[in-house]
Design a protein around this motif. Structure first.
Motif, PDB file in Angstrom:
ATOM      1  N   GLY A  59       0.025  12.546   1.176  1.00  0.00           N
ATOM      2  CA  GLY A  59      -1.316  12.051   1.466  1.00  0.00           C
ATOM      3  C   GLY A  59      -2.417  13.041   1.204  1.00  0.00           C
ATOM      4  O   GLY A  59      -3.356  13.162   2.008  1.00  0.00           O
ATOM      5  N   PHE A  60      -2.346  13.774   0.115  1.00  0.00           N
ATOM      6  CA  PHE A  60      -3.449  14.651  -0.266  1.00  0.00           C
ATOM      7  C   PHE A  60      -3.585  14.650  -1.778  1.00  0.00           C
ATOM      8  O   PHE A  60      -2.670  14.231  -2.503  1.00  0.00           O
ATOM      9  N   SER A  61      -4.724  15.128  -2.263  1.00  0.00           N
ATOM     10  CA  SER A  61      -5.035  15.164  -3.685  1.00  0.00           C
ATOM     11  C   SER A  61      -4.902  16.589  -4.198  1.00  0.00           C
ATOM     12  O   SER A  61      -5.135  17.553  -3.456  1.00  0.00           O
TER      13      SER A  61
ATOM     14  N   VAL B 206      -4.457  -1.747  -8.001  1.00  0.00           N
ATOM     15  CA  VAL B 206      -5.214  -1.589  -9.230  1.00  0.00           C
ATOM     16  C   VAL B 206      -5.222  -0.145  -9.709  1.00  0.00           C
ATOM     17  O   VAL B 206      -5.281   0.129 -10.902  1.00  0.00           O
ATOM     18  N   GLY B 207      -5.175   0.829  -8.787  1.00  0.00           N
ATOM     19  CA  GLY B 207      -5.003   2.221  -9.184  1.00  0.00           C
ATOM     20  C   GLY B 207      -6.265   2.993  -9.471  1.00  0.00           C
ATOM     21  O   GLY B 207      -6.179   4.158  -9.868  1.00  0.00           O
TER      22      GLY B 207
ATOM     23  N   HIS C 221       0.718   2.201  -8.120  1.00  0.00           N
ATOM     24  CA  HIS C 221       0.934   3.457  -7.410  1.00  0.00           C
ATOM     25  C   HIS C 221       2.408   3.833  -7.338  1.00  0.00           C
ATOM     26  O   HIS C 221       2.783   4.689  -6.559  1.00  0.00           O
ATOM     27  N   ASP C 222       3.267   3.137  -8.121  1.00  0.00           N
ATOM     28  CA  ASP C 222       4.679   3.518  -8.128  1.00  0.00           C
ATOM     29  C   ASP C 222       4.809   4.995  -8.485  1.00  0.00           C
ATOM     30  O   ASP C 222       4.202   5.471  -9.441  1.00  0.00           O
TER      31      ASP C 222
ATOM     32  N   LYS D 164      -5.075   5.323  -2.132  1.00  0.00           N
ATOM     33  CA  LYS D 164      -5.763   4.804  -3.325  1.00  0.00           C
ATOM     34  C   LYS D 164      -7.122   5.450  -3.549  1.00  0.00           C
ATOM     35  O   LYS D 164      -7.706   5.313  -4.623  1.00  0.00           O
ATOM     36  N   PHE D 165      -7.646   6.181  -2.548  1.00  0.00           N
ATOM     37  CA  PHE D 165      -8.948   6.832  -2.712  1.00  0.00           C
ATOM     38  C   PHE D 165      -8.817   8.311  -3.110  1.00  0.00           C
ATOM     39  O   PHE D 165      -9.829   8.950  -3.383  1.00  0.00           O
ATOM     40  N   LEU D 166      -7.591   8.855  -3.092  1.00  0.00           N
ATOM     41  CA  LEU D 166      -7.405  10.250  -3.470  1.00  0.00           C
ATOM     42  C   LEU D 166      -7.651  10.431  -4.961  1.00  0.00           C
ATOM     43  O   LEU D 166      -7.135   9.674  -5.789  1.00  0.00           O
ATOM     44  N   ARG D 167      -8.397  11.437  -5.310  1.00  0.00           N
ATOM     45  CA  ARG D 167      -8.909  11.580  -6.664  1.00  0.00           C
ATOM     46  C   ARG D 167      -7.804  11.772  -7.704  1.00  0.00           C
ATOM     47  O   ARG D 167      -7.819  11.164  -8.770  1.00  0.00           O
TER      48      ARG D 167
END
Length: 790
Positions: free
Chosen positions: A82-84, A211-212, A23-24, A168-171
């Motif tokens: 913090g949004f997709s 893991v991404g 997630h870098d 990690k759950f943002l699409r």
């Protein structure tokens, strides 16, 4: 400071170690890393401000050299906040080039009213994610300077933003990287489950945060990878793969048929190694059908034999459209055509009537043997509560009796058990020449009495052939399975060539000679016969014309006699037990006579070359398509480099200095390798083939096989049902109820008759061609040859 570096502990002056994360945040030209005032690992600044503090005035008017840079900026911003995000609007100029690009928050807009107000739902609707979020980012091309200028930036949101641990759950921030995809594909190829691959990648990355992507993302990516290998149809992809094998292997053989709708019907193939094996060991052939190996339910027929290692060898493979006499005749005729019309002398199958008829028609010269395991099982199902019958029947199968002794034993048993009127018992007696050792002894079967080798091969294949495999996956997995079996054969040949067994019998000279000429597994069988010889002795020896007749007795059985005839002129031997003619191995009676003749070596007349060490000499096994394929070559390179890097990473992780040095080298090497690859963007695994003049071969329809149905099918065919009216034969799109409006639809649903349901069902599963109907007709014929109860 490098963008990849992260401050682990804000209270410490210097981080002791650095852990990379998938997630870098990617860097931009205007962004730098500064220590964060909060607990986040890093913070990007843009135009002198942290991303969390940016306003519209700070961003509007900013310029980016490329559209990708603009997208990367907004992606980094959304990740920190913090949004997709998702792409929303695109506009083109008169030249067809992108002029305006807009991105919005993933929760922008709202769900259409027709979906919200729908009242005829069967399933629970999807959760609402659109909440009219106004956040947006838009850039426009400035033609004068050739840059992209921000003309809209709305940082406000109408919903709660995700916390750090939820990013990690943002699409838009989840993706399966190419390196992870390469590793997952390699693991999937060897049969590892996707969930297990995910567990491995999570463990390798150091947790789910690094893991991404999610398990669902991995499933979807692997499915896209599989679909990318497809041509116009699954059948075309499978045939393209086989065509590629034929281009590399000049002795590769493949033949297929299509039906009236140009759908793939029957398919047979055999590579050069299979054809070479049949040339050496094609005297005995066994085949059986197995099911549930492919998505279409097509029966798989493996044609196998016995090689000089006394192991199962593969002669050919066929996928069939059905299991009729005509189809099996096509298989045998195609098989013989591939093998230069060399016919086997013996065939072993189960009791399937279509198989027997096909063998009798195509290769009538071959001696056909029925599988004794199927016979015993059918005996138990047709003659119940008769344990003495099963015992005597087994004795009739395996013991070598004279025809008179066989008839006497059989009819005494029938009379004693009262089975004179049992149809199965009477029919099985008429076919005794196909299963009783009395009538099959002396005919070479390579010691095969059952289709166990077929069953064993099928069980072995099940490790590679999962249920519902596509055809193009199926043929590749068959090759993979065969490479394993052939590797084992080479391993056995190596052990035989470079090692020798210790002598342990009383006839050391004969044993030593046997060890020098027989393959290892066969030598063990010959040695057992030499050991048994110690129980026999020559009672009489009479010379009659050009032969010597030996009478043997066995210790403890003085009333029994075994006869061996010896022809001194040409050193030929004949034993009345006919073990050598049946299996190709000298029996203990022959070794007893060899001992009495003071022979130190086994005569050539008692040596079957098919069991020898040099029965099949292959200096360099031909390479298959897997060794030459560009895609597999890339996988081999990847695996080789991964092995080297695993070792390097292991040693580097032991010290801080090693870790930091390796990380710097990896960063440098990554950019260099990316440049060498030339941004290679070819679709992975795509099979290329010449365009065919003929019409595209369509995928086959599902086949209803003769195999025993599973428990869930015992109550009838499990047809797919409509999600609305719950009736079989159609789906929701074609539902007659949903196509009508109001009361007419409700009335139509009530009036759907059972006839319409059965009619739809017959259309879906094609009851006209169902094998059960043919079986009913065949039972009415009461043919003498139809004795085997399936």
């Amino acid at each position: 400071m490098d963008i990849d570096e992260q401050v682990i502990n804000q209270n410490s002056k210097e981080a002791e170690f650095d852990i990379p994360s998938s997630h870098d945040i990617l860097s931009t030209d205007r962004a730098t890393i500064l220590p964060s005032v909060d607990d986040s690992s890093c913070s990007i600044v843009f135009n002198g401000k942290h991303l969390q503090q940016l306003t519209s005035e700070d961003v509007i008017g900013s310029q980016f050299e490329t559209l990708t840079d603009a997208e990367n900026f907004y992606s980094n911003y959304s990740k920190v906040m913090g949004f997709s995000i998702r792409k929303n609007d695109i506009r083109y100029n008169n030249d067809g080039q992108t002029n305006v690009r807009r991105w919005v928050c993933n929760r922008e807009g709202e769900r259409a009213k027709k979906y919200v107000e729908r009242k005829d739902r069967i399933r629970e609707p999807r959760a609402v994610t659109r909440v009219k979020c106004p956040a947006a980012f838009r850039v426009k091309m400035n033609k004068k300077v050739g840059t992209w200028v921000v003309n809209q930036f709305i940082p406000k949101h109408s919903h709660e933003l995700a916390m750090n641990y939820d990013i990690k759950f943002l699409r838009s921030h989840r993706s399966v990287k190419d390196c992870d995809m390469a590793q997952a594909t390699a693991m999937k190829t060897v049969g590892i489950k996707t969930s297990q691959i995910m567990d491995f990648l999570v463990n390798q990355a150091g947790g789910y945060d690094n893991v991404g992507f999610t398990l669902e993302d991995l499933y979807n990516s692997l499915d896209v990878e599989r679909r990318s290998m497809m041509l116009e149809t699954d059948s075309e992809s499978a045939l393209a793969y086989l065509k590629g094998k034929a281009d590399i292997d000049p002795n590769f053989f493949c033949k297929y048929t299509v039906d009236e709708e140009n759908r793939l019907s029957n398919l047979f193939w055999a590579d050069s190694i299979a054809r070479l094996d049949y040339h050496h060991f094609g005297d005995v052939l066994a085949f059986d059908s197995t099911y549930k190996t492919n998505e279409y339910g097509k029966p798989l027929v493996m044609l196998v034999g016995v090689n000089n290692h006394y192991a199962t060898c593969f002669f050919g493979c066929a996928l069939l459209v059905d299991e009729t006499i005509e189809t099996y005749m096509w298989v045998l005729e195609t098989f013989l055509s591939a093998m230069n019309n060399k016919k086997p002398i013996s065939v072993v199958t189960d009791g399937d009537r279509a198989m027997r008829k096909a063998i009798k028609t195509v290769i009538p010269e071959a001696r056909h043997r029925l599988c004794v395991w199927h016979l015993q099982r059918n005996a138990q199902s047709n003659v119940r509560n008769k344990p003495n019958f099963i015992k005597v029947f087994t004795k009739c199968i395996f013991e070598f009796l004279t025809p008179k002794e066989f008839d006497k034993l059989w009819w005494n048993m029938v009379e004693k058990e009262g089975l004179q009127n049992n149809d199965w018992v009477n029919k099985i007696y008429t076919k005794r020449h196909r299963w009783a050792e009395t009538f099959l002894r002396g005919h070479f079967f390579a010691d095969m009495r059952t289709t166990q080798r077929c069953e064993g091969m099928n069980a072995y294949m099940n490790r590679f052939l999962q249920q519902k495999l596509k055809l193009q996956e199926f043929v590749r997995q068959v090759d993979r399975a065969l490479s394993h079996t052939r590797y084992k054969e080479l391993e056995q040949a190596f052990k035989t060539k470079h090692s020798s067994s210790l002598m342990s019998t009383h006839l050391e000279s004969l044993e030593k000679h046997a060890e020098s000429i027989y393959i290892r597994n066969l030598f063990f069988m010959v040695r057992d016969q030499i050991r048994k010889e110690a129980q026999f002795m020559v009672s009489t020896c009479v010379t009659v014309l050009d032969r010597q007749v030996y009478q043997l007795t066995k210790f403890g059985q003085a009333d029994k006699r075994w006869t061996v005839v010896y022809y001194p002129k040409d050193q030929n031997f004949e034993c009345k037990c006919m073990e050598f003619q049946s299996s190709g191995i000298p029996c203990c009676h022959l070794f007893c006579v060899l001992k009495s003749l003071h022979l130190s070596e086994i005569p050539n007349s008692l040596f079957n070359r098919r069991w020898s060490k040099d029965a099949k000499v292959v200096e360099c096994p031909p390479k298959s398509l897997d060794d030459q394929s560009r895609d597999i070559l890339k996988m081999i390179r990847y695996g080789s480099l991964s092995t080297e890097f695993n070792e390097i990473c292991y040693y580097a992780s032991m010290t801080d200095a090693g870790y930091l040095k390796l990380k710097g080298l990896i960063t440098q090497l990554k950019s260099e390798m990316l440049e060498l690859s030339g941004n290679f963007d070819e679709k992975r695994g795509r099979w290329s083939s010449e365009k065919r003049n003929a019409a595209i071969i369509k995928d086959p329809l599902n086949v209803k096989t003769k195999g025993a149905p599973s428990a869930r099918f015992n109550k009838g065919v499990n047809l797919k049902k409509c999600g609305h009216c719950k009736l079989p034969g159609h789906n929701r799109r074609k539902c007659p109820v949903l196509n009508e409006v109001g009361k007419e639809g409700d009335e139509k649903r009530k009036n759907i008759t059972a006839y319409e349901v059965s009619s739809n069902a017959s259309f879906d599963i094609n009851l006209e061609n169902e094998p059960a109907d043919k079986n009913v007709v065949e039972e009415k014929l009461q043919e003498e040859d139809d004795f085997f109860c399936r």
